[in-house]
Every structure is written in C-alpha cells, then in structure tokens.
Design an enzyme around this catalytic site. Structure first.
Site, PDB file in Angstrom:
ATOM      1  N   LYS A  23       4.991  -4.618  -5.068  1.00  0.00           N
ATOM      2  CA  LYS A  23       6.440  -4.487  -5.213  1.00  0.00           C
ATOM      3  C   LYS A  23       7.152  -4.543  -3.873  1.00  0.00           C
ATOM      4  O   LYS A  23       8.170  -5.200  -3.721  1.00  0.00           O
ATOM      5  CB  LYS A  23       6.752  -3.160  -5.917  1.00  0.00           C
ATOM      6  CG  LYS A  23       8.238  -2.954  -6.217  1.00  0.00           C
ATOM      7  CD  LYS A  23       8.734  -3.926  -7.252  1.00  0.00           C
ATOM      8  CE  LYS A  23      10.168  -3.670  -7.650  1.00  0.00           C
ATOM      9  NZ  LYS A  23      10.670  -4.726  -8.545  1.00  0.00           N
ATOM     10  N   ASN A  56      -1.181   1.607   6.108  1.00  0.00           N
ATOM     11  CA  ASN A  56      -0.434   0.512   5.500  1.00  0.00           C
ATOM     12  C   ASN A  56      -0.101  -0.484   6.604  1.00  0.00           C
ATOM     13  O   ASN A  56       0.331  -0.090   7.683  1.00  0.00           O
ATOM     14  CB  ASN A  56       0.855   1.036   4.863  1.00  0.00           C
ATOM     15  CG  ASN A  56       1.572  -0.013   4.051  1.00  0.00           C
ATOM     16  OD1 ASN A  56       1.038  -1.083   3.800  1.00  0.00           O
ATOM     17  ND2 ASN A  56       2.786   0.295   3.624  1.00  0.00           N
ATOM     18  N   GLY A  57      -0.282  -1.778   6.335  1.00  0.00           N
ATOM     19  CA  GLY A  57       0.005  -2.793   7.342  1.00  0.00           C
ATOM     20  C   GLY A  57      -1.259  -3.498   7.781  1.00  0.00           C
ATOM     21  O   GLY A  57      -2.299  -3.452   7.101  1.00  0.00           O
ATOM     22  N   HIS A  95      12.133 -38.444  -8.966  1.00  0.00           N
ATOM     23  CA  HIS A  95      11.525 -38.683  -7.653  1.00  0.00           C
ATOM     24  C   HIS A  95      10.132 -38.084  -7.559  1.00  0.00           C
ATOM     25  O   HIS A  95       9.682 -37.714  -6.471  1.00  0.00           O
ATOM     26  CB  HIS A  95      12.423 -38.112  -6.545  1.00  0.00           C
ATOM     27  CG  HIS A  95      13.754 -38.786  -6.457  1.00  0.00           C
ATOM     28  ND1 HIS A  95      13.905 -40.087  -6.035  1.00  0.00           N
ATOM     29  CD2 HIS A  95      14.997 -38.348  -6.769  1.00  0.00           C
ATOM     30  CE1 HIS A  95      15.182 -40.406  -6.069  1.00  0.00           C
ATOM     31  NE2 HIS A  95      15.869 -39.369  -6.528  1.00  0.00           N
ATOM     32  N   GLU A 129      13.596 -19.408  -9.953  1.00  0.00           N
ATOM     33  CA  GLU A 129      13.332 -18.018 -10.321  1.00  0.00           C
ATOM     34  C   GLU A 129      12.622 -17.929 -11.668  1.00  0.00           C
ATOM     35  O   GLU A 129      11.697 -17.123 -11.839  1.00  0.00           O
ATOM     36  CB  GLU A 129      14.645 -17.232 -10.354  1.00  0.00           C
ATOM     37  CG  GLU A 129      14.567 -15.844 -10.966  1.00  0.00           C
ATOM     38  CD  GLU A 129      13.671 -14.872 -10.217  1.00  0.00           C
ATOM     39  OE1 GLU A 129      13.415 -13.790 -10.747  1.00  0.00           O
ATOM     40  OE2 GLU A 129      13.195 -15.208  -9.108  1.00  0.00           O
ATOM     41  N   CYS A 184       0.832  -1.202   0.000  1.00  0.00           N
ATOM     42  CA  CYS A 184       0.000   0.000   0.000  1.00  0.00           C
ATOM     43  C   CYS A 184       0.864   1.247   0.000  1.00  0.00           C
ATOM     44  O   CYS A 184       1.965   1.255   0.551  1.00  0.00           O
ATOM     45  CB  CYS A 184      -0.895   0.005   1.235  1.00  0.00           C
ATOM     46  SG  CYS A 184      -1.936  -1.452   1.404  1.00  0.00           S
ATOM     47  N   TRP A 210      -3.617  -2.336  -1.412  1.00  0.00           N
ATOM     48  CA  TRP A 210      -3.473  -3.734  -1.829  1.00  0.00           C
ATOM     49  C   TRP A 210      -4.298  -4.545  -0.853  1.00  0.00           C
ATOM     50  O   TRP A 210      -4.018  -4.574   0.350  1.00  0.00           O
ATOM     51  CB  TRP A 210      -2.006  -4.132  -1.795  1.00  0.00           C
ATOM     52  CG  TRP A 210      -1.698  -5.484  -2.355  1.00  0.00           C
ATOM     53  CD1 TRP A 210      -1.563  -5.824  -3.669  1.00  0.00           C
ATOM     54  CD2 TRP A 210      -1.441  -6.681  -1.620  1.00  0.00           C
ATOM     55  NE1 TRP A 210      -1.248  -7.156  -3.794  1.00  0.00           N
ATOM     56  CE2 TRP A 210      -1.162  -7.705  -2.549  1.00  0.00           C
ATOM     57  CE3 TRP A 210      -1.425  -6.995  -0.261  1.00  0.00           C
ATOM     58  CZ2 TRP A 210      -0.883  -9.015  -2.159  1.00  0.00           C
ATOM     59  CZ3 TRP A 210      -1.141  -8.296   0.127  1.00  0.00           C
ATOM     60  CH2 TRP A 210      -0.873  -9.282  -0.818  1.00  0.00           C
ATOM     61  N   ARG A 234       4.342  -0.146  -6.551  1.00  0.00           N
ATOM     62  CA  ARG A 234       4.284  -1.000  -5.368  1.00  0.00           C
ATOM     63  C   ARG A 234       3.182  -2.053  -5.484  1.00  0.00           C
ATOM     64  O   ARG A 234       3.183  -3.035  -4.737  1.00  0.00           O
ATOM     65  CB  ARG A 234       4.061  -0.144  -4.116  1.00  0.00           C
ATOM     66  CG  ARG A 234       5.212   0.799  -3.810  1.00  0.00           C
ATOM     67  CD  ARG A 234       4.808   1.853  -2.814  1.00  0.00           C
ATOM     68  NE  ARG A 234       4.576   1.301  -1.493  1.00  0.00           N
ATOM     69  CZ  ARG A 234       5.460   1.337  -0.494  1.00  0.00           C
ATOM     70  NH1 ARG A 234       6.640   1.887  -0.693  1.00  0.00           N
ATOM     71  NH2 ARG A 234       5.173   0.843   0.678  1.00  0.00           N
ATOM     72  N   LYS A 236       8.976 -16.177 -12.224  1.00  0.00           N
ATOM     73  CA  LYS A 236       8.714 -15.096 -13.172  1.00  0.00           C
ATOM     74  C   LYS A 236       7.516 -15.430 -14.058  1.00  0.00           C
ATOM     75  O   LYS A 236       6.669 -14.584 -14.327  1.00  0.00           O
ATOM     76  CB  LYS A 236       9.949 -14.843 -14.047  1.00  0.00           C
ATOM     77  CG  LYS A 236      11.019 -14.029 -13.403  1.00  0.00           C
ATOM     78  CD  LYS A 236      10.588 -12.594 -13.213  1.00  0.00           C
ATOM     79  CE  LYS A 236      11.387 -11.948 -12.089  1.00  0.00           C
ATOM     80  NZ  LYS A 236      11.039 -12.407 -10.758  1.00  0.00           N
ATOM     81  N   GLU A 283       4.314 -15.193 -12.021  1.00  0.00           N
ATOM     82  CA  GLU A 283       3.996 -13.831 -11.597  1.00  0.00           C
ATOM     83  C   GLU A 283       3.282 -13.028 -12.671  1.00  0.00           C
ATOM     84  O   GLU A 283       2.310 -12.322 -12.383  1.00  0.00           O
ATOM     85  CB  GLU A 283       5.283 -13.085 -11.220  1.00  0.00           C
ATOM     86  CG  GLU A 283       5.862 -13.443  -9.872  1.00  0.00           C
ATOM     87  CD  GLU A 283       7.111 -12.639  -9.584  1.00  0.00           C
ATOM     88  OE1 GLU A 283       7.202 -12.088  -8.478  1.00  0.00           O
ATOM     89  OE2 GLU A 283       7.996 -12.550 -10.455  1.00  0.00           O
TER      90      GLU A 283
END
Length: 608
Positions: free
Chosen positions: A603, A98-99, A503, A480, A2, A74, A27, A484, A487
């Site tokens: 972000k 925020n939080g 396995h 990674e 946020c 957010w 963000r 990506k 995301e």
C-alpha cells in the site's frame, strides 16, 4: 510497504506487537515476526505468509517480555521465507528494518572477513552484525555502536533495535522512510505508521530525516544526523484506536468503492461554497495562478490522477503542465523554470520516489504543493502548501476512493486557478462547481449498475488479455482501469489512447480479447465512435461504458454496454472511475484472488 512497531512497556509486549502489525496489514507484506527480551535474551518468532501464521506459532510458544519489536516484511532482498523474515538478530542485537541498505554487499563482505556468519539473503542482516561488531570488537555501548553503524549505511531506511540485557532501552533511526515515536504512560513506542499506535497513544512525534532516537520507559532523546540532541514537536493525532471494519462488505475494497459518494462529497465541501457555487482554495504562501509551469509528479494510480489533471489545468486554466512518474523524474535532472510550481500526489504521503522528487524540486527553487490523504505524512510536512483529500483510511491495497478524492481535489484546484488566471469567467466556474456538486448523487447512480458489472465480470474473468480505450481525460482512466484489473485479478490488461489503436494494438484484436471503451459525450465522442467501429470490424468484443447518447448510437454494434449518467465532460473521470473499479473487483472475486492484499503489492511504497 514493510511495517515496524516497537514497544518498551510494563507488561507483555508480544500480543500488542501483533495487534499493531495487524493495523499495518493494509500496507502489504509476505512474512511477519516479533522479538522480545526474555530474561535478558533475545527470543524471536517468525512466519511466512499472513499474520495468522505468526499468531498460530505464538499461541503454541508464547513470547513473554515487556520490550519487543515486530515487523511485516515485503520481500526485496531474498524471498518471502521464514529465514528472511524480520526481526534479524545476533545474540547481542535484534533489528526490524524498512527500506534498503544499498551498500549492504560491501558491508557484508567486510563482516564476513571479521568472521560473522549470515543466515539470510536480506540486506537487513548486515545491520545486526555491524552493530554487534561495534559492541564486541570496539567495546562500544549500544548507543555508541548504533550511532557508528548508522553512519555506515547508504540508502533509505527506518529501523528499530533492541539489545540483549537492555530491558530499559531501544533505539530507532529514520533515513528517508518514516518512523514515529509514541508517548504513553510509563511506556514508549516506535512505529513506521502512527496508525499502528492508535490503540496505544494519540501523542506522536515524527522523526525528521536523519534523526535517530534513544527510547526508555520515561521518554526519549532524539539526535539529528550529526548526533546533536534536538527537540521535535509532539502532536496529538486524530487517528481512531479502533480497527477499521468492513461494515458487512465482503472486502475492504468493495466497502471503499461504495464510500465514494460520501467521501467525494466531503472533499467537495472543503473546496466549494454551496451558497455561491464558487470554488475556493486555502491561502497558499505563493501565487499558483502566476506560475510559469506546473510540474505534476506521482506514482501509480496517483500518477494517473495527475494525467487527468493535466487535461484540466491546460484546458480550463491554460496553464502549461508537465506530468511525470516520480521514479523517472528523479534521475533525468529535469530543468525547472523560474517561478514554477511542483505538485505532488500521494495517498500515504510517504511514497519514497515521490518524496525524493519533491526534494529535488525544492532544491531547484520550485514552490511545493501536495495533495495527500494523511496530514501528518512526510510529504505534507515538507510541502509549502497542502490540499487534503477527505478519503479517510483506505485499507485495500488497490486505490479506489483515494483516487476519486484526488481527482475531486485536483478538479477544484484547476477551476480555482483557471478563474484566478482569467481563463474562465465566473459563470463557467459556477457551472463546473454545480456539476461537481452533483457528482456524489451521480456516483450513487453508477453504483446501481453493480449487478450488471458483476455479470460482465464473468466474461472478463475468462480472458487472458484485456484492452481499455479512451481519449482525452478518458485515456488516463483507461490506464487506471487496466492497472486495477492487473493489480487484483492478475489478468494482463493494457490501457491505450483510442486514437493509437491503429498504430499497433489493433493487431491484438480478436474475439478472445475484451475491449473496454470509456466514451462520455464530449468533443471527442465522434472520434471514439470511429475507434469502436474499427474494433467491431475485427470481431472485437466491446464493453461500452457510455451515457445514453453513446449507448443509443453504438449499443447494437457492441457486445455489451452499461449506460452511465450524462454529465459535464469535466467531471466524467470521477464517474467513469467507478465502473472500472467494480469490474476489476468482481473479476478478482471470480478468480479467487486476495482482493484486499494482492500478491507482491504494498500500500505504501517506501523503497525505490
């Protein structure tokens, strides 16, 4: 996550609040709103979705007023609706937050018992009602009511309050998540990110954890958690007041991918002496070379950089390393060795789980080293020593250049520690330093494969599931790469250590599942050849990312291949990160997703 901005100024605040929020769009958010005082009354404008929706509403019904607060939300408690968007308000108080207020349900039940009616599903609304309760039922002043309310909240939060009839005051508080005070000429500002204030001022004060602040046109009074008046240093920041542009690229993410040769070079220049080809670190207030153990803690992409670094530190420096996800590390009460060093990696330097893990390690007597991209960040300020990446502002939510500059910094650190520990001779250090210095040029060579990767993205975009395989330091690169793709394209993808294929994951292999294999020529090359053959034997569609030796050996057996530059195995993760970024990017474009601001993501993650 946020974004917060507050202005107590001399002319209309709303347009500048929106401009500040635009600088915080990177963000991640799913609703936005502003509130101002108009003839003493609190007036609000809120909208679902992107900031353009809020701007359209303000165009039709402008909000005057010289004092105001703004927010990009957010969603956590309650969906991304207009009712749940900030600011939340009563007739007496408006708040942006925020939080998370962890005890909000207890407070909400108490306030409902006092007759207060809630209009949203958020935890934030309890802030406005509780402060209002202290104003109305206890007869407190705004400062007294705010101070009393702050002591009731548990969790991590930053917030800004404005009050009906109080045109000359706003109040902010910081507990766990960041809040900065900006100093202007006859104006003052509050924001969750100094970047939002860059067009307004370059004089910034960062509140410490537990601080709260009374802000007027003339200045501010800062209180600590015990309400004592304290002084905090005011710094001049180097942040640009201009909005970061795309420079002709379609998306910020693509621009930032193409910036990697430059920013990797900038980072290398900070740590490698070009005349002697030696790696040098800044002076630390502790001896990392004598550490009994290195504990690396991070989240998301930064965590994968830490896993790569584990291979480097243990191989090059012979230093035992533990790597953990910050959100898990915090809660298992890990025993910490005497003489240990804890290394924290964060692009923003504000990642809450990473910050709390840092504080845990500090309490356990560990020396704290951080790798961050923002020198004024909380993690940087609370560390014993800091290594800066030189990525510059990264606007795309999916990290690209921040990741490769983290890898660059960690590689240099591993080499320096290895040399200091006597684990590698000077000659080998110089060889690695030279290999690192060649990375920017080799990264530019990788970018030359962009069109080929764009073609292959068509095949990937049609898949429902994708696997990424790698061994050694390529294993975290596989993780990674899968992250990506998930995301920004919303395609399900998983990364695996190639040796683990048999396995379990091999059961997924068929001709509908692309398998992306990262295999530079290194000591595990022949092992990966066997894993590729296992996939091909089951009609798997393999996309091979390899150097000439790998392509020559397997190119006729796999479905597709991309030949990458040969390089020292140590620096391979820096180069192999780029094609998986481009593949994810082009796949997302083909899928029509919001590449720079993918759904549900933020972000800077400043909540648990």
């Amino acid at each position: 996550m946020c974004g917060i901005i507050g202005i107590i100024g001399t002319y209309d605040a709303a347009p500048r609040l929106v401009e500040g929020l635009r600088r915080l769009e990177y963000r991640g958010y799913d609703s936005a709103g502003v509130a101002t005082l108009v003839n003493g009354r609190i007036e609000r404008c809120r909208a679902e979705g992107k900031l353009v929706n809020l701007e359209m509403k303000l165009r039709d019904a402008p909000l005057p007023g010289t004092i105001g607060i703004g927010h990009t939300r957010w969603a956590t408690h309650g969906g991304p609706t207009e009712d749940n968007a900030h600011p939340h308000a009563t007739p007496r108080v408006a708040v942006v937050h925020n939080g998370i207020i962890e005890n909000y349900q207890e407070l909400k039940d108490e306030l409902i018992g006092h007759g207060y009616v809630f209009e949203s599903a958020t935890d934030t609304e309890v802030i406005a009602h509780l402060v209002t309760h202290y104003l109305e039922k206890e007869g407190m002043t705004p400062v007294e009511a705010s101070s009393a309310a702050f002591k009731r909240f548990t969790g991590a939060f930053s917030l800004v309050l404005i009050f009906a009839g109080e045109h000359k005051m706003m109040i902010g508080a910081r507990h766990g998540t960041p809040l900065a005070v900006g100093y202007g000429e006859g104006e003052m500002y509050l924001a969750s990110d100094a970047f939002a204030l860059a067009p307004l001022t370059n004089r910034i004060c960062y509140l410490e954890d537990g601080d709260w602040v009374e802000v007027t046109h003339a200045g501010c009074t800062i209180h600590d958690a015990g309400d004592a008046v304290v002084e905090r240093p005011v710094k001049t920041t180097a942040l640009s007041g201009a909005l970061i542009g795309k420079d002709g690229y379609r998306h910020y993410m693509l621009k930032e991918i193409y910036e990697q040769p430059q920013v990797i070079g900038d980072t290398l220049n900070a740590y490698i002496n070009p005349g002697t080809s030696t790696v040098t670190m800044p002076e630390f207030p502790f001896d990392i070379a004598s550490a009994t153990r290195l504990t690396i803690v991070a989240c998301g992409t930064a965590y994968y950089a830490g896993v790569v670094a584990k291979y480097w530190f243990e191989t090059i420096a012979k230093l035992p390393v533990e790597v953990d996800i910050a959100s898990e590390f915090r809660y298992r009460e890990a025993p910490m060795p005497e003489g240990g060093v804890a290394l924290f990696i964060s692009q923003s330097g504000e990642t809450l789980d990473t910050l709390e893990a840092l504080r845990y390690c500090k309490r356990k007597g560990q020396k704290i080293l951080s790798v961050v991209n923002v020198p004024e960040s909380t993690i940087a300020r609370e560390s014993d020593a800091v290594l800066m990446t030189m990525a510059g502002p990264e606007i795309g939510v999916a990290s690209t250049k921040a990741f490769t500059t983290q890898l660059t910094t960690l590689a240099c650190l591993a080499v320096a520690v290895g040399h200091a520990r006597g684990a590698i001779p000077a000659e080998r250090m110089q060889q690695i330093a030279q290999a690192l210095r060649e990375v920017p040029a080799r990264a530019a060579d990788v970018l030359a494969h962009d069109e080929r990767l764009k073609e292959l993205a068509q095949e990937v975009s049609e898949a429902r599931d994708v696997l990424y395989l790698g061994r050694g330091a390529m294993y975290p690169l596989a993780l990674e790469g899968a992250l990506k793709l998930k995301e920004i394209s919303y395609i399900h993808a998983e990364g695996y250590a190639a040796g683990e294929l048999k396995h379990g994951p091999i059961a997924l292999i068929d001709d509908n599942v692309p398998v992306i294999v990262l295999m530079p020529t290194d000591n595990l090359f022949e092992k990966v050849v066997s894993n590729v053959q296992e996939v091909c034997a089951r009609s798997g569609k393999v996309l091979l990312l390899a150097d000439k030796k790998g392509v020559d050996k397997l190119g006729d057996r796999v479905r597709w291949s991309v030949e990458l530059p040969a390089c020292d195995p140590l620096v391979a993760p820096l180069l192999y990160a780029i094609p998986v970024q481009l593949l994810a990017y082009h796949t997302a474009v083909l899928k029509g997703t919001d590449v720079d601001q993918p759904r549900n993501l933020a972000k800077s993650v400043t909540v648990e």
